[in-house]
Design an enzyme around this catalytic site. Structure first.
Site, PDB file in Angstrom:
ATOM      1  N   GLU A 104      -1.253  13.162 -29.938  1.00  0.00           N
ATOM      2  CA  GLU A 104      -0.279  12.456 -29.087  1.00  0.00           C
ATOM      3  C   GLU A 104      -0.974  11.341 -28.304  1.00  0.00           C
ATOM      4  O   GLU A 104      -0.444  10.235 -28.159  1.00  0.00           O
ATOM      5  CB  GLU A 104       0.367  13.436 -28.091  1.00  0.00           C
ATOM      6  CG  GLU A 104       1.084  14.612 -28.722  1.00  0.00           C
ATOM      7  CD  GLU A 104       0.188  15.830 -28.948  1.00  0.00           C
ATOM      8  OE1 GLU A 104      -0.998  15.677 -29.331  1.00  0.00           O
ATOM      9  OE2 GLU A 104       0.694  16.947 -28.752  1.00  0.00           O
ATOM     10  N   CYS A 142       0.150  19.900 -25.484  1.00  0.00           N
ATOM     11  CA  CYS A 142      -0.499  20.651 -24.408  1.00  0.00           C
ATOM     12  C   CYS A 142      -0.141  19.994 -23.061  1.00  0.00           C
ATOM     13  O   CYS A 142       0.515  18.946 -23.020  1.00  0.00           O
ATOM     14  CB  CYS A 142      -2.010  20.657 -24.601  1.00  0.00           C
ATOM     15  SG  CYS A 142      -2.744  19.046 -24.282  1.00  0.00           S
TER      16      CYS A 142
END
Ligand SMILES: Nc1ccn([C@H]2C[C@H](O)[C@@H](COP(=O)(O)O)O2)c(=O)n1
Length: 169
Positions: free
Chosen positions: A69, A93
């Site tokens: 990401e 996360c």
């Protein structure tokens, strides 16, 4: 192929670029017009290519790796990613949730939640909810194969028509 499936397929193909021997993750950021504005996979910063997990914290891969990401955001092709969606093969996360929230991404579409029992996943979900970033799982269960030969099928016939070939000029 409809949008969700297409963008997640691209995230999956991108994940294959990762050298992580355990978990390969891919991400794809898509803007409001359905245009891809960033893709990324988990990799290491230059000079830090050590995927070991068994050693102590000083060498543990988790302290070095750049998440998919993060890389998709770093690789973005536009000034900002406000109101974009991110397609990711594994739930983000807590560190990536911060990037997602702060960058103005509005929706997370994920394939797997295999780390749902981890604290960092739970904190990530709390943060995304508080920031009104929606998330949903895309359940894709089928197998997809790419037949490269399909794209080459008509090439032989074309090459026979030599008079059209630039190579014969
Ligand atoms: N949303 C995520 C979650 C994890 N990653 C990366 C980070 C590591 O390279 C790997 C996880 O390793 P594991 O704990 O499964 O050995 O996946 C990511 O890029 N994005």
């Amino acid at each position: 192929m409809e949008g969700d499936k297409y963008f997640m397929t691209l995230a999956c193909v991108t994940a294959k670029r990762s050298d992580d021997p355990v978990t390969k993750v891919g991400a794809c950021i898509v803007n409001e017009n359905g245009i891809i504005v960033g893709v990324g996979y988990n990799d290491m910063p230059a000079g830090c290519d050590n995927w070991a997990k068994s050693t102590g914290a000083l060498e543990h891969k988790k302290n070095y790796v750049c998440h998919a990401e993060f890389n998709a955001y770093i690789n973005k092709t536009c000034a900002d990613v406000k109101n974009c969606k991110i397609y990711v093969t594994l739930f983000p996360c807590n560190e990536c949730a911060k990037i997602i929230i702060k960058s103005g991404i509005q929706e997370v579409i994920y394939l797997s939640d295999k780390r749902c029992d981890k604290l960092y996943t739970q904190i990530s979900k709390i943060m995304l909810k508080r920031a009104n970033v929606t998330y949903r799982q895309l359940l894709l269960l089928e197998n997809m194969e790419i037949n490269f030969a399909e794209f080459l099928r008509d090439e032989a016939q074309c090459k026979k028509r030599k008079h059209f070939s630039v190579e014969n000029m």
